[in-house]
Each structure stands twice: as structure tokens, then as C-alpha cells.
Design a protein around this motif. Structure first.
Motif, PDB file in Angstrom:
ATOM      1  N   PRO A 194       0.812  -1.205   0.000  1.00 43.85           N
ATOM      2  CA  PRO A 194       0.000   0.000   0.000  1.00 43.85           C
ATOM      3  C   PRO A 194       0.853   1.267   0.000  1.00 43.85           C
ATOM      4  O   PRO A 194       0.458   2.271  -0.538  1.00 43.85           O
ATOM      5  CB  PRO A 194      -0.845  -0.099   1.265  1.00 43.85           C
ATOM      6  CG  PRO A 194      -0.224  -1.143   2.120  1.00 43.85           C
ATOM      7  CD  PRO A 194       0.608  -2.006   1.213  1.00 43.85           C
ATOM      8  N   HIS A 195       2.056   1.218   0.604  1.00 42.74           N
ATOM      9  CA  HIS A 195       2.885   2.426   0.678  1.00 42.74           C
ATOM     10  C   HIS A 195       3.429   2.809  -0.695  1.00 42.74           C
ATOM     11  O   HIS A 195       3.561   3.982  -1.004  1.00 42.74           O
ATOM     12  CB  HIS A 195       4.035   2.229   1.662  1.00 42.74           C
ATOM     13  CG  HIS A 195       3.565   1.974   3.058  1.00 42.74           C
ATOM     14  ND1 HIS A 195       2.847   2.900   3.761  1.00 42.74           N
ATOM     15  CD2 HIS A 195       3.695   0.900   3.864  1.00 42.74           C
ATOM     16  CE1 HIS A 195       2.568   2.411   4.953  1.00 42.74           C
ATOM     17  NE2 HIS A 195       3.050   1.191   5.039  1.00 42.74           N
ATOM     18  N   GLY A 196       3.743   1.794  -1.528  1.00 42.71           N
ATOM     19  CA  GLY A 196       4.237   2.076  -2.871  1.00 42.71           C
ATOM     20  C   GLY A 196       3.196   2.791  -3.712  1.00 42.71           C
ATOM     21  O   GLY A 196       3.514   3.711  -4.462  1.00 42.71           O
ATOM     22  N   TRP A 197       1.926   2.379  -3.589  1.00 41.28           N
ATOM     23  CA  TRP A 197       0.867   3.043  -4.338  1.00 41.28           C
ATOM     24  C   TRP A 197       0.681   4.474  -3.871  1.00 41.28           C
ATOM     25  O   TRP A 197       0.386   5.352  -4.676  1.00 41.28           O
ATOM     26  CB  TRP A 197      -0.458   2.270  -4.222  1.00 41.28           C
ATOM     27  CG  TRP A 197      -0.512   1.130  -5.191  1.00 41.28           C
ATOM     28  CD1 TRP A 197      -0.533  -0.186  -4.890  1.00 41.28           C
ATOM     29  CD2 TRP A 197      -0.517   1.225  -6.616  1.00 41.28           C
ATOM     30  NE1 TRP A 197      -0.549  -0.931  -6.033  1.00 41.28           N
ATOM     31  CE2 TRP A 197      -0.552  -0.084  -7.120  1.00 41.28           C
ATOM     32  CE3 TRP A 197      -0.493   2.277  -7.518  1.00 41.28           C
ATOM     33  CZ2 TRP A 197      -0.564  -0.364  -8.476  1.00 41.28           C
ATOM     34  CZ3 TRP A 197      -0.511   1.998  -8.869  1.00 41.28           C
ATOM     35  CH2 TRP A 197      -0.545   0.694  -9.331  1.00 41.28           C
ATOM     36  N   ALA A 198       0.862   4.717  -2.591  1.00 43.23           N
ATOM     37  CA  ALA A 198       0.733   6.088  -2.081  1.00 43.23           C
ATOM     38  C   ALA A 198       1.793   6.991  -2.708  1.00 43.23           C
ATOM     39  O   ALA A 198       1.519   8.139  -3.049  1.00 43.23           O
ATOM     40  CB  ALA A 198       0.843   6.111  -0.558  1.00 43.23           C
ATOM     41  N   VAL A 199       2.995   6.469  -2.885  1.00 41.01           N
ATOM     42  CA  VAL A 199       4.064   7.243  -3.521  1.00 41.01           C
ATOM     43  C   VAL A 199       3.725   7.496  -4.985  1.00 41.01           C
ATOM     44  O   VAL A 199       3.861   8.614  -5.485  1.00 41.01           O
ATOM     45  CB  VAL A 199       5.422   6.526  -3.376  1.00 41.01           C
ATOM     46  CG1 VAL A 199       6.492   7.230  -4.198  1.00 41.01           C
ATOM     47  CG2 VAL A 199       5.838   6.451  -1.920  1.00 41.01           C
ATOM     48  N   ILE A 200       3.256   6.463  -5.682  1.00 39.39           N
ATOM     49  CA  ILE A 200       2.931   6.609  -7.106  1.00 39.39           C
ATOM     50  C   ILE A 200       1.776   7.592  -7.306  1.00 39.39           C
ATOM     51  O   ILE A 200       1.847   8.494  -8.149  1.00 39.39           O
ATOM     52  CB  ILE A 200       2.600   5.239  -7.725  1.00 39.39           C
ATOM     53  CG1 ILE A 200       3.867   4.388  -7.774  1.00 39.39           C
ATOM     54  CG2 ILE A 200       1.993   5.388  -9.113  1.00 39.39           C
ATOM     55  CD1 ILE A 200       3.640   2.940  -8.118  1.00 39.39           C
ATOM     56  N   VAL A 255       7.904   6.826   4.733  1.00 40.58           N
ATOM     57  CA  VAL A 255       8.858   6.163   5.633  1.00 40.58           C
ATOM     58  C   VAL A 255       8.541   6.513   7.077  1.00 40.58           C
ATOM     59  O   VAL A 255       8.561   5.645   7.963  1.00 40.58           O
ATOM     60  CB  VAL A 255      10.309   6.541   5.264  1.00 40.58           C
ATOM     61  CG1 VAL A 255      11.293   6.107   6.349  1.00 40.58           C
ATOM     62  CG2 VAL A 255      10.688   5.934   3.925  1.00 40.58           C
ATOM     63  N   LEU A 256       8.224   7.763   7.342  1.00 40.69           N
ATOM     64  CA  LEU A 256       7.881   8.175   8.703  1.00 40.69           C
ATOM     65  C   LEU A 256       6.599   7.498   9.182  1.00 40.69           C
ATOM     66  O   LEU A 256       6.507   7.070  10.334  1.00 40.69           O
ATOM     67  CB  LEU A 256       7.748   9.695   8.794  1.00 40.69           C
ATOM     68  CG  LEU A 256       9.047  10.486   8.658  1.00 40.69           C
ATOM     69  CD1 LEU A 256       8.763  11.977   8.626  1.00 40.69           C
ATOM     70  CD2 LEU A 256      10.020  10.142   9.762  1.00 40.69           C
ATOM     71  N   VAL A 257       5.616   7.374   8.303  1.00 37.19           N
ATOM     72  CA  VAL A 257       4.363   6.699   8.665  1.00 37.19           C
ATOM     73  C   VAL A 257       4.638   5.220   8.951  1.00 37.19           C
ATOM     74  O   VAL A 257       4.171   4.665   9.940  1.00 37.19           O
ATOM     75  CB  VAL A 257       3.294   6.866   7.560  1.00 37.19           C
ATOM     76  CG1 VAL A 257       2.136   5.916   7.764  1.00 37.19           C
ATOM     77  CG2 VAL A 257       2.819   8.309   7.501  1.00 37.19           C
ATOM     78  N   ALA A 258       5.414   4.583   8.074  1.00 33.15           N
ATOM     79  CA  ALA A 258       5.701   3.153   8.229  1.00 33.15           C
ATOM     80  C   ALA A 258       6.487   2.868   9.507  1.00 33.15           C
ATOM     81  O   ALA A 258       6.305   1.827  10.136  1.00 33.15           O
ATOM     82  CB  ALA A 258       6.463   2.636   7.016  1.00 33.15           C
ATOM     83  N   SER A 259       7.348   3.796   9.907  1.00 33.25           N
ATOM     84  CA  SER A 259       8.163   3.581  11.109  1.00 33.25           C
ATOM     85  C   SER A 259       7.489   4.104  12.369  1.00 33.25           C
ATOM     86  O   SER A 259       8.039   3.980  13.459  1.00 33.25           O
ATOM     87  CB  SER A 259       9.527   4.245  10.935  1.00 33.25           C
ATOM     88  OG  SER A 259       9.375   5.652  10.861  1.00 33.25           O
ATOM     89  N   GLY A 260       6.314   4.688  12.230  1.00 31.16           N
ATOM     90  CA  GLY A 260       5.601   5.201  13.399  1.00 31.16           C
ATOM     91  C   GLY A 260       6.122   6.535  13.909  1.00 31.16           C
ATOM     92  O   GLY A 260       5.733   6.999  14.967  1.00 31.16           O
TER      93      GLY A 260
END
Length: 184
Positions: free
Chosen positions: A1-7, A149-154
Motif C-alpha cells: 500500500p505504501h508504494g501506491w501512495a508514492v505513485i 517512511v515516517l508513517v511506516a516507522s511510526g
């Protein structure tokens, strides 16, 4: 899901960047056309359209767009008209580079004006015109990746100090952020 957010974010930011570039080019083309009309220079609309098209090219586009306008004003209106158009274009270019572009692009791609200024400067230095052209979209994509990255790492909930105000100007005074539980 994070990759799609970047795209998706990159796609949206590139579209907004092109919208901002169009607004900026319109400012250049319309203002030059008005000056040329006021001076009675022939082909004012065509010269303004040429400026509008050339203004899409960062760093050198406005200079390329200026040459025909100054030449036509000089050869059809004389030295005074040629110098007036040249002075207008030099002043306008400074205003565009320091005020118009950072504000428009900062608003549409949601980057501080200083970040846009430096990204175009670095992109132009590294890759010339192509680097300057892609610098703002790349900077916005980097911002999206960093947020993901910040979201994924909390760490997206960390309260960072605000460095720039809403207009993109640096904030010179530090005001510490006080949490609500500190007042209890």
C-alpha cells in the motif's frame, strides 16, 4: 500500500506542478504582452505567446523568450522602446525567480519556497535545463517518500518545529511546543 501512495502522490504532484508552471508562464506572457501593447510594439500578442511557451523552460526559457521581444521593440520603436522592454524583462525575471515561482509552485506542490528555489538551483547545476525542469517534481516525490517512511516507522506523530511560515519565509524565533499533559 505504501508504494501506491508514492505513485499516486507523485502523479498528483506532477500534475499540480504543470498547473503551477502554466500559471507562471501565463504571468510572463500576459505581462510582456501588456508592456508591448502599451509601447505600441507590433506583434505584441505573438511575442507574448512566444514568451509564454518559452517560460516553461526553467532558467533559460525566459531569456530565450525575451530576445525576440527586445529585438522587435528595438527595431520598430527605437532605442527607448528596446531599453524599456529589456529593463521590464530583467526586473520581471528577478521577480519571477524570487517571488512568483516559489509561491506558485510552493502552493501547488506543497513545498516551502526555499525548498523549490534550492531544488531548481541544484537540479540546474547537476543536469542543466533538464535538471531544472524536473527538480520540483523530484523534490515533491522525495517529500512523499519521506512521509511514507515516517508513517511506516511510526515516527509521523513526532512534533517537529515549524521552520517556515505559510508564505515560505523562514521563522526566526523558536517557540517550543508544549504538550497538553505538561500543563496538568
Amino acid at each position: 500500500p505504501h508504494g501506491w501512495a508514492v505513485i499516486i502522490g507523485a502523479y498528483n504532484n506532477i500534475g499540480r506542478y504543470l498547473t503551477g508552471a502554466t500559471l507562471q508562464a501565463l504571468c510572463a506572457g500576459v505581462s510582456l504582452t501588456l508592456v508591448l501593447v502599451l509601447l505600441g510594439t507590433p506583434y505584441a500578442l505573438a511575442l507574448g505567446m512566444f514568451m509564454l511557451i518559452m517560460d516553461y523552460i526553467p532558467l533559460v526559457g525566459a531569456t530565450i523568450g525575451s530576445v525576440p521581444a527586445v529585438a522587435v521593440a528595438l527595431f520598430t520603436g527605437g532605442w527607448f522602446d528596446g531599453i524599456m522592454v529589456l529593463v521590464f524583462l530583467v526586473v520581471y525575471q528577478q521577480v519571477e525567480n524570487t517571488i512568483i515561482q516559489p509561491r506558485i509552485q510552493g502552493h501547488v506542490v506543497q513545498l516551502p519556497g526555499i525548498a523549490i528555489f534550492f531544488s531548481v538551483l541544484v537540479g540546474g547545476e547537476l543536469l542543466g535545463v533538464l535538471g531544472a525542469l524536473i527538480a520540483v517534481p523530484i523534490a515533491s516525490i522525495v517529500q512523499i517518500i519521506v512521509k511514507q517512511v515516517l508513517v511506516a516507522s511510526g515516527r509521523d506523530q513526532i512534533e517537529l518545529p515549524q521552520l517556515f511560515d505559510d508564505a515560505g519565509r523562514p521563522i526566526l524565533e523558536y517557540t517550543p511546543v508544549v504538550a497538553a499533559e505538561d500543563h496538568a
